[in-house]
Design a protein around this motif. Structure first.
Motif, PDB file in Angstrom:
ATOM      1  N   LEU A 135      32.711  49.481   9.420  1.00  0.00           N
ATOM      2  CA  LEU A 135      32.484  49.015   8.054  1.00  0.00           C
ATOM      3  C   LEU A 135      33.012  50.018   7.027  1.00  0.00           C
ATOM      4  O   LEU A 135      32.679  49.930   5.845  1.00  0.00           O
ATOM      5  CB  LEU A 135      30.982  48.790   7.820  1.00  0.00           C
ATOM      6  N   TRP A 139      32.520  45.539   3.389  1.00  0.00           N
ATOM      7  CA  TRP A 139      32.162  44.237   3.957  1.00  0.00           C
ATOM      8  C   TRP A 139      33.309  43.234   3.855  1.00  0.00           C
ATOM      9  O   TRP A 139      33.568  42.467   4.787  1.00  0.00           O
ATOM     10  CB  TRP A 139      30.920  43.701   3.252  1.00  0.00           C
ATOM     11  N   THR A 143      34.915  41.033   6.961  1.00  0.00           N
ATOM     12  CA  THR A 143      34.956  39.570   7.050  1.00  0.00           C
ATOM     13  C   THR A 143      36.389  39.079   7.251  1.00  0.00           C
ATOM     14  O   THR A 143      36.613  38.098   7.973  1.00  0.00           O
ATOM     15  CB  THR A 143      34.344  38.919   5.799  1.00  0.00           C
ATOM     16  N   GLU A 275      26.291  43.027   6.523  1.00  0.00           N
ATOM     17  CA  GLU A 275      26.578  42.992   5.083  1.00  0.00           C
ATOM     18  C   GLU A 275      25.640  43.916   4.314  1.00  0.00           C
ATOM     19  O   GLU A 275      26.079  44.702   3.463  1.00  0.00           O
ATOM     20  CB  GLU A 275      26.456  41.568   4.551  1.00  0.00           C
ATOM     21  N   SER A 278      26.373  47.629   5.107  1.00  0.00           N
ATOM     22  CA  SER A 278      27.555  48.092   4.396  1.00  0.00           C
ATOM     23  C   SER A 278      27.217  48.423   2.945  1.00  0.00           C
ATOM     24  O   SER A 278      27.643  49.458   2.417  1.00  0.00           O
ATOM     25  CB  SER A 278      28.648  47.030   4.459  1.00  0.00           C
TER      26      SER A 278
END
Length: 360
Positions: A135, A139, A143, A275, A278
């Protein structure tokens, strides 16, 4: 070079500060299982826990946490639970592993998650992957990685999350909560999972439960227990308890309520956790050694940990070899063969179902 053995509770603040400085100076040691707080907490519950403090020229250059068992058998702290093990040391320190285990009063030191860069890394060892989620770029970058490499999993997880909320209720995610009540639900799910899959229930062992409770209550800038839960319509459906340093979160005890299994709550939770982690400054999630489908779907890369032993010529080391090494080799052969692994897993699950039925 001078090596002094102490119980973790006898470490003073200068030693703890130096340990932490050595840990933070080398990325290989950036794992909370190698933090002084973890060893000190385990030492409160396990009398056999010790720390070898290594000094060279008046300077503290290493800290080796371990457990001493009968016949001089050495094991990592909280053996069987930890995903990172080893000696935390200065990069330029020249530490003889034979001299170290001799000073510790050990015939042999066995390990199964030894981290990189270790003087303890023997010639005969086996390396295993430990999947991670990187990370460090944030984030959004993660993704994008998921979309490119696990697009189907990423899209289906988001779709299942939306369906879960339509069918059941609104979703709430609590990252790093210190409330002990959700922890009880998580440990209950984990116990059910152990029994269902034919594994030993770790939470039937009182000191492990107490360890988790004490680690949850430990909250500092450099080390903390992290309880992470997803609720739907006010009820917990999935969660995880792990540990963190300033920048690394380790996967430890993930579980979910099987009543919601069709929604893949474990994957929903892991994405929500990544998430939030991060956003909280975590740069890596170490999911730990082990072949699990969700790890393959979520990982961005791998670290490597070693399994093996360091031994001196002694009766205790010989007994250990007879009792442990053939078993380890047999387990390794099963893990390396997909057909044997699938058969063994099926047998354990069958045993778990029978055990659950008989105890009902």
């Amino acid at each position: 070079m001078r090596i002094t053995l102490v119980q973790p509770r006898d470490l003073g603040q200068p030693e703890v500060t130096r340990w932490r400085a050595l840990q933070e100076a080398d990325a290989a040691f950036d794992n909370p299982f190698l933090s002084p707080e973890f060893t000190i907490t385990v030492g409160e519950l396990r009398e056999q826990t010790r720390v070898a403090v290594v000094e060279d020229g008046g300077e503290l250059v290493g800290f080796f946490p371990f457990e001493r068992h009968p016949l001089g058998i050495g094991k990592p702290v909280a053996a069987g639970l930890t995903d990172a093990q080893g000696l935390v040391h200065a990069k330029d320190a020249e530490i003889d592993p034979q001299a170290l285990i001799r000073a510790c009063g050990l015939s042999v030191f066995e390990f199964d998650h030894l981290v990189a860069g270790q003087p303890l890394l023997a010639e005969r060892h086996t390396l295993y992957p430990s999947p991670i989620i990187d990370l460090s770029d944030g984030w959004a970058a993660y993704t994008e990685f998921l979309k490119a490499n696990s697009g189907k999993t990423y899209k289906s997880t988001l779709a299942k999350s939306r369906k879960l909320q339509r069918d059941v209720g609104p979703l709430r995610h609590d990252y790093a909560t210190t409330d002990p009540e959700p922890l009880r639900a998580l440990l209950g799910w984990k116990t059910d999972q152990y029994r269902r899959t034919g594994r030993t229930d770790r939470f039937a062992i009182r000191w492990i439960v107490e360890l988790v409770e004490r680690l949850l209550a430990t909250q500092t800038e450099s080390f903390a227990g992290v309880l992470d839960m997803v609720h739907v319509d006010g009820a917990p459906v999935a969660g995880h308890f792990g540990l963190r340093t300033r920048t690394t979160l380790v996967g430890w005890f993930p579980a979910y309520d099987t009543a919601y299994a069709k929604f893949s709550p474990g994957l929903i939770h892991h994405l929500a956790m990544a998430e939030a982690a991060s956003a909280a400054g975590i740069q890596m999630i170490d999911m730990g050694r082990g072949d699990k489908e969700y790890k393959e779907k979520l990982k961005t890369g791998e670290l490597q940990v070693a399994e093996g032993r360091v031994a001196r010529a002694s009766a205790g080391a010989g007994v250990h070899w007879m009792l442990r090494v053939p078993v380890r080799k047999a387990r390794g052969a099963v893990m390396a063969n997909p057909l044997l692994l699938k058969t063994a897993d099926r047998a354990l699950k069958t045993y778990g179902r029978l055990r659950t039925a008989l105890s009902a």
